[in-house]
Write a protein that holds these residues in place. Sequence first.
Motif, PDB file in Angstrom:
ATOM      1  N   ASP A 227      40.600  41.081  37.597  1.00 38.10           N
ATOM      2  CA  ASP A 227      40.520  40.144  38.718  1.00 38.10           C
ATOM      3  C   ASP A 227      40.124  40.830  40.037  1.00 38.10           C
ATOM      4  N   PRO A 228      40.794  41.926  40.441  1.00 40.44           N
ATOM      5  CA  PRO A 228      40.430  42.527  41.739  1.00 40.44           C
ATOM      6  C   PRO A 228      38.993  43.023  41.788  1.00 40.44           C
ATOM      7  N   GLU A 229      38.538  43.631  40.711  1.00 38.08           N
ATOM      8  CA  GLU A 229      37.179  44.166  40.707  1.00 38.08           C
ATOM      9  C   GLU A 229      36.132  43.050  40.691  1.00 38.08           C
ATOM     10  N   LEU A 230      36.394  41.983  39.922  1.00 37.80           N
ATOM     11  CA  LEU A 230      35.456  40.862  39.924  1.00 37.80           C
ATOM     12  C   LEU A 230      35.418  40.196  41.293  1.00 37.80           C
ATOM     13  N   ALA A 231      36.587  40.092  41.955  1.00 44.06           N
ATOM     14  CA  ALA A 231      36.614  39.535  43.305  1.00 44.06           C
ATOM     15  C   ALA A 231      35.784  40.396  44.251  1.00 44.06           C
ATOM     16  N   ARG A 232      35.839  41.705  44.060  1.00 40.09           N
ATOM     17  CA  ARG A 232      35.050  42.593  44.923  1.00 40.09           C
ATOM     18  C   ARG A 232      33.562  42.423  44.663  1.00 40.09           C
ATOM     19  N   VAL A 233      33.187  42.217  43.411  1.00 35.01           N
ATOM     20  CA  VAL A 233      31.778  41.986  43.096  1.00 35.01           C
ATOM     21  C   VAL A 233      31.272  40.750  43.838  1.00 35.01           C
TER      22      VAL A 233
END
Length: 339
Positions: A227-233
Motif C-alpha cells: 500500500d505505501p509504495e503504490l500510494a507513492r507511485v
Amino acid sequence: MDVLTELTHVAPYAIGLSLPVALLGAGLLYLLRQRSLATALTVLVLVPLLATLAGVLGVTGFMFGPLLTTVVVICTAVGVITVPVAVVLGRNIARRSVWEREARARERQAEASRRELVAWISHDLRTPLAGIRAMAEALSDGVVDEPGEVCAYADRIRDETGRLSRMVDDLFELSRITAGALQLEFSTVPLRDVVSEAIAAEHPRAQRRGVRLRTDTSEWPVVTGSDPELARVVRNLLSNAIRHTPAEGTVVLTAGVDDGRAWLRVDDACGGIDPQDLDRVFEVAYRGNRARDDEGGGLGLAIAQGLVQAHDGTIRAANRGAGCRFEVRLPLAERSGLA
C-alpha cells in the motif's frame, strides 16, 4: 638407426599431405574471421584431425591396413567428441562476450546517470540552501523585524526545508531501489483507496496551480502490492502531471482490468513529450529540454518505475491528445477483480 631411416623416408609423405591441409585450414579460418566463434573453434578442432589423417594416408600410400583403420577410428572418435564441445564452448564464450559488453554499456550508462544526478542534486540543493541562509541572516541581523515579515520569512524557511526533506527522502528511496534493498510486504490493495489518498495529498498543490483533478472510473481494480509504495507511485505520477499541466488544465485518473492485469492511467495536459524522449522520461534526473521547474529533484518518475517493477508491474509513457499518458499495469489480487 633403422627407425631414423624409416622416419626420414616417411616424413616427406606425411608432411606433403598434412601441410596443405593445415594451410587450407589457416586460410579457411581467415575467411571465417567475421563469422561466429563457434564456427572458428569447429574449424580449429577439425583441421589438426584432418591433417593427421592426411599425413597417415601419405605414409600408408592410401593402402587400407590396421594402421590406417586405427587412425581413422581414433580421429573420428575425437571429432565426434571435440566438435560438439567446440560448438558449445564457442557459443558460451560468444554469449559471455555479449553479456560483458552489455554489462559494460550498462555500467557506463549508470555512471553517466550518477554524474548527471550529482549535478542536478547539487544545483537543487544549493538553491534552497542559499535562500535559507539569506533569510536566516536577514533575521539574525535585524534587517527584518516587522512581525508580519518575520512570520513570512519563517514560512518560507519552513517551505524550503520541507523541499530539502522531500529531496532527501527521494534520494533515500532511490538508493534503496537501485541497491536492491527494497523490501515490500504484499497484501490485497484496492486501487480506489490508493488513488483517494494520493488525490487528497496532491489536491492543495493542484489548487495552487489552478489544475483540476478528477477520476473517471466507477469500479476500481484490487491488486496485490504494498500500500505505501503504490500510494507513492500514484503521488509521484500525480505530482509530475500537476507540475507540467498549465493553469485551468485537467489531470484525469482512470483504472480498469485488461488481459488479466489491472491498469491505472494518469492523463495530463502537458502539451506532449518529444517522441525521442519518451524512453528517457524514467531516467534519473531527466527533465527534458524544457525549462527547469523549481520543485523536486527529477527523481519522481525514476522512483515510480523502480517501485512498479518491484511489484512485477510495468509503467510506460505515451503522448495522447494535448498531453501525456502514464500507464501502470499491476498484477490483480487473487480471486479479486473490481471493487
